[in-house]
Design a protein around this motif. Structure first.
Motif, PDB file in Angstrom:
ATOM      1  N   LEU A  15      -8.439   5.822   4.236  1.00  0.00           N
ATOM      2  CA  LEU A  15      -7.367   6.565   3.581  1.00  0.00           C
ATOM      3  C   LEU A  15      -7.526   6.518   2.065  1.00  0.00           C
ATOM      4  N   THR A  16      -6.972   7.526   1.391  1.00  0.00           N
ATOM      5  CA  THR A  16      -6.974   7.528  -0.069  1.00  0.00           C
ATOM      6  C   THR A  16      -5.934   6.532  -0.579  1.00  0.00           C
ATOM      7  N   LEU A  17      -5.964   6.309  -1.865  1.00  0.00           N
ATOM      8  CA  LEU A  17      -5.023   5.354  -2.454  1.00  0.00           C
ATOM      9  C   LEU A  17      -3.585   5.814  -2.273  1.00  0.00           C
ATOM     10  N   ILE A  18      -3.316   7.080  -2.519  1.00  0.00           N
ATOM     11  CA  ILE A  18      -1.944   7.565  -2.380  1.00  0.00           C
ATOM     12  C   ILE A  18      -1.507   7.541  -0.920  1.00  0.00           C
ATOM     13  N   GLN A  19      -2.437   7.827   0.007  1.00  0.00           N
ATOM     14  CA  GLN A  19      -2.097   7.760   1.429  1.00  0.00           C
ATOM     15  C   GLN A  19      -1.775   6.334   1.855  1.00  0.00           C
ATOM     16  N   ASN A  20      -2.575   5.388   1.376  1.00  0.00           N
ATOM     17  CA  ASN A  20      -2.301   3.978   1.671  1.00  0.00           C
ATOM     18  C   ASN A  20      -0.947   3.559   1.126  1.00  0.00           C
ATOM     19  N   ALA A  21      -0.695   3.913  -0.114  1.00  0.00           N
ATOM     20  CA  ALA A  21       0.552   3.504  -0.762  1.00  0.00           C
ATOM     21  C   ALA A  21       1.760   4.084  -0.025  1.00  0.00           C
ATOM     22  N   ASP A  22       1.689   5.371   0.341  1.00  0.00           N
ATOM     23  CA  ASP A  22       2.821   5.996   1.026  1.00  0.00           C
ATOM     24  C   ASP A  22       3.000   5.427   2.436  1.00  0.00           C
ATOM     25  N   MET A  23       1.885   5.133   3.107  1.00  0.00           N
ATOM     26  CA  MET A  23       1.984   4.618   4.470  1.00  0.00           C
ATOM     27  C   MET A  23       2.608   3.226   4.495  1.00  0.00           C
ATOM     28  N   TYR A  24       2.133   2.339   3.610  1.00  0.00           N
ATOM     29  CA  TYR A  24       2.668   0.979   3.580  1.00  0.00           C
ATOM     30  C   TYR A  24       3.989   0.907   2.815  1.00  0.00           C
ATOM     31  N   CYS A  29      -1.444   3.731 -11.325  1.00  0.00           N
ATOM     32  CA  CYS A  29      -2.792   4.231 -11.054  1.00  0.00           C
ATOM     33  C   CYS A  29      -3.400   4.848 -12.310  1.00  0.00           C
ATOM     34  N   GLU A  30      -2.603   5.648 -12.997  1.00  0.00           N
ATOM     35  CA  GLU A  30      -3.088   6.261 -14.239  1.00  0.00           C
ATOM     36  C   GLU A  30      -3.364   5.193 -15.294  1.00  0.00           C
ATOM     37  N   ARG A  31      -2.484   4.235 -15.395  1.00  0.00           N
ATOM     38  CA  ARG A  31      -2.653   3.159 -16.385  1.00  0.00           C
ATOM     39  C   ARG A  31      -3.893   2.327 -16.090  1.00  0.00           C
ATOM     40  N   PHE A  32      -4.190   2.125 -14.788  1.00  0.00           N
ATOM     41  CA  PHE A  32      -5.326   1.290 -14.387  1.00  0.00           C
ATOM     42  C   PHE A  32      -6.598   2.103 -14.170  1.00  0.00           C
ATOM     43  N   HIS A  33      -6.554   3.417 -14.480  1.00  0.00           N
ATOM     44  CA  HIS A  33      -7.710   4.316 -14.325  1.00  0.00           C
ATOM     45  C   HIS A  33      -8.196   4.366 -12.881  1.00  0.00           C
ATOM     46  N   LEU A  34      -7.243   4.473 -11.959  1.00  0.00           N
ATOM     47  CA  LEU A  34      -7.549   4.628 -10.541  1.00  0.00           C
ATOM     48  C   LEU A  34      -7.295   6.074 -10.130  1.00  0.00           C
ATOM     49  N   LYS A  35      -8.161   6.623  -9.269  1.00  0.00           N
ATOM     50  CA  LYS A  35      -8.016   7.997  -8.794  1.00  0.00           C
ATOM     51  C   LYS A  35      -7.232   7.990  -7.485  1.00  0.00           C
ATOM     52  N   LYS A  36      -6.087   8.625  -7.501  1.00  0.00           N
ATOM     53  CA  LYS A  36      -5.170   8.545  -6.355  1.00  0.00           C
ATOM     54  C   LYS A  36      -5.760   9.134  -5.076  1.00  0.00           C
ATOM     55  N   LYS A  37      -6.713  10.069  -5.198  1.00  0.00           N
ATOM     56  CA  LYS A  37      -7.286  10.712  -4.010  1.00  0.00           C
ATOM     57  C   LYS A  37      -8.622  10.094  -3.592  1.00  0.00           C
ATOM     58  N   GLN A  38      -8.999   9.002  -4.228  1.00  0.00           N
ATOM     59  CA  GLN A  38     -10.227   8.306  -3.833  1.00  0.00           C
ATOM     60  C   GLN A  38      -9.940   7.416  -2.628  1.00  0.00           C
ATOM     61  N   LYS A  39     -10.911   7.323  -1.716  1.00  0.00           N
ATOM     62  CA  LYS A  39     -10.722   6.465  -0.547  1.00  0.00           C
ATOM     63  C   LYS A  39     -10.792   5.003  -0.955  1.00  0.00           C
ATOM     64  N   PHE A  40      -9.985   4.198  -0.298  1.00  0.00           N
ATOM     65  CA  PHE A  40      -9.922   2.773  -0.617  1.00  0.00           C
ATOM     66  C   PHE A  40     -11.281   2.102  -0.470  1.00  0.00           C
ATOM     67  N   LYS A  41     -12.039   2.470   0.555  1.00  0.00           N
ATOM     68  CA  LYS A  41     -13.330   1.819   0.822  1.00  0.00           C
ATOM     69  C   LYS A  41     -14.359   2.105  -0.271  1.00  0.00           C
ATOM     70  N   GLU A  42     -14.122   3.118  -1.083  1.00  0.00           N
ATOM     71  CA  GLU A  42     -15.068   3.485  -2.137  1.00  0.00           C
ATOM     72  C   GLU A  42     -14.852   2.705  -3.432  1.00  0.00           C
ATOM     73  N   LEU A  43     -13.796   1.921  -3.487  1.00  0.00           N
ATOM     74  CA  LEU A  43     -13.480   1.164  -4.700  1.00  0.00           C
ATOM     75  C   LEU A  43     -14.340  -0.079  -4.816  1.00  0.00           C
ATOM     76  N   SER A  44     -14.559  -0.511  -6.056  1.00  0.00           N
ATOM     77  CA  SER A  44     -15.194  -1.808  -6.296  1.00  0.00           C
ATOM     78  C   SER A  44     -14.189  -2.915  -5.993  1.00  0.00           C
ATOM     79  N   LYS A  45     -14.665  -4.145  -5.977  1.00  0.00           N
ATOM     80  CA  LYS A  45     -13.766  -5.278  -5.718  1.00  0.00           C
ATOM     81  C   LYS A  45     -12.630  -5.323  -6.742  1.00  0.00           C
ATOM     82  N   GLY A  46     -12.980  -5.169  -8.007  1.00  0.00           N
ATOM     83  CA  GLY A  46     -11.952  -5.196  -9.051  1.00  0.00           C
ATOM     84  C   GLY A  46     -10.962  -4.059  -8.911  1.00  0.00           C
ATOM     85  N   GLU A  47     -11.457  -2.856  -8.549  1.00  0.00           N
ATOM     86  CA  GLU A  47     -10.568  -1.704  -8.381  1.00  0.00           C
ATOM     87  C   GLU A  47      -9.633  -1.892  -7.196  1.00  0.00           C
TER      88      GLU A  47
END
Length: 284
Positions: A88-97, A113-131
């Motif tokens: 799921l994308t970040l926004i999908q995860n956030a809304d689901m949980y 997300c904007e403050r932390f430079h995260l892309k809301k439509k990026q899939k969670f599995k594609e993030l680095s550990k820090g992200e």
């Protein structure tokens, strides 16, 4: 805000034993200890993921047996385990949980997300550990918790974001209604923001106290070996002889040590941990 009273839990070969401490509203507590000390086990118990074998955990005056839903509404967390859906994308995860929390606000999540430079439509599995940890932090803040539980997040943050992260924590408790429990091995972070320090060792609390009391309880002294050896051994936590001087962590008696011609310093949290653990070995 958070109170543990003689909390104990046995997990396989590890035991969390007789843990007691109190974190008031409006403060940040640093939870420190060597790897395997039981920090993650303790946090999992506070989050209600494990059930204690003995003792109690009280959160904002409530207990899990009677008010689990109300308690979990108050808790935000960042864990090393990946608990979100990778596909799921970040926004999908956030809304689901987020639907499990009464105070979840998508707008707040997107702002972070904007403050932390995260892309809301990026899939969670594609993030680095820090992200992934930044995402967890953004989500935790989005449902407006009263108590943040954080398990070793800063080790995976770059230096600039670490500074921002610590500032957010300081701002979070500024209204004196919210609190933070931060488990970390980066003690420099705690020197900057922690009001209380709890030191866990082999599943037991070595000490839990406010920073001022801690700084007034111990001194790091150094000087010629024979002068250090004149100190009453009951005052010495541990001493270590170097090439040019001997250093020791001692119970606080600053005036006496200065009169004996020894150098006196306020020890860092890392110093206190190091000398206390060495003192456990009783090799000097």
């Amino acid at each position: 805000m958070l109170k543990l009273d003689h909390a104990s839990k046995v997990l396989s070969v590890f035991q969390l034993h007789d843990v007691s401490f109190h974190l008031p509203k409006g403060y940040i507590m640093g939870l420190v200890g060597e790897n395997g000390a039981g920090k993650t086990t303790l946090l999992n118990n506070i989050l209600g993921l494990y059930q204690l074998d003995a003792g109690t955990i009280e959160i904002n005056g409530m207990h899990y047996k009677e008010q689990e839903k109300e308690i979990k509404n108050l808790l935000g967390y960042v864990l090393t385990d990946e608990v979100f859906c990778g596909e799921l994308t970040l926004i999908q995860n956030a809304d689901m949980y987020g639907k499990y929390y009464d105070n979840y606000e998508q707008k707040i999540f997107l702002e972070y997300c904007e403050r932390f430079h995260l892309k809301k439509k990026q899939k969670f599995k594609e993030l680095s550990k820090g992200e992934k940890l930044k995402f967890q932090f953004a989500f935790a803040l989005s449902h407006q918790p009263k108590l943040l539980i954080l398990d070793e997040p800063t080790a995976n943050f770059d230096p600039d974001f670490r500074k921002e992260f610590l500032k957010i924590l300081s701002d979070f408790v500024a209204d004196s209604e919210k609190s933070v429990l931060l488990a970390t091995h980066i003690t420099e972070d705690l020197e900057r923001i922690a009001d209380y320090i709890t030191f866990l060792h082999k599943g037991k609390v070595k000490f839990s106290m406010d920073r001022e009391t801690l700084e007034n309880s111990y001194m790091l002294i150094s000087g010629l070996d024979y002068k250090v050896n004149l100190i009453n051994r009951e005052q010495i936590i541990y001493k270590e002889k170097g090439k040019y001087a001997t250093k020791a962590l001692v119970k606080y008696r600053k005036r006496y040590f200065e009169e004996e011609g020894l150098t006196v310093e306020v020890p860092s949290i890392e110093d206190i941990m190091y000398y206390m653990l060495k003192g456990e070995e009783k090799i000097w």
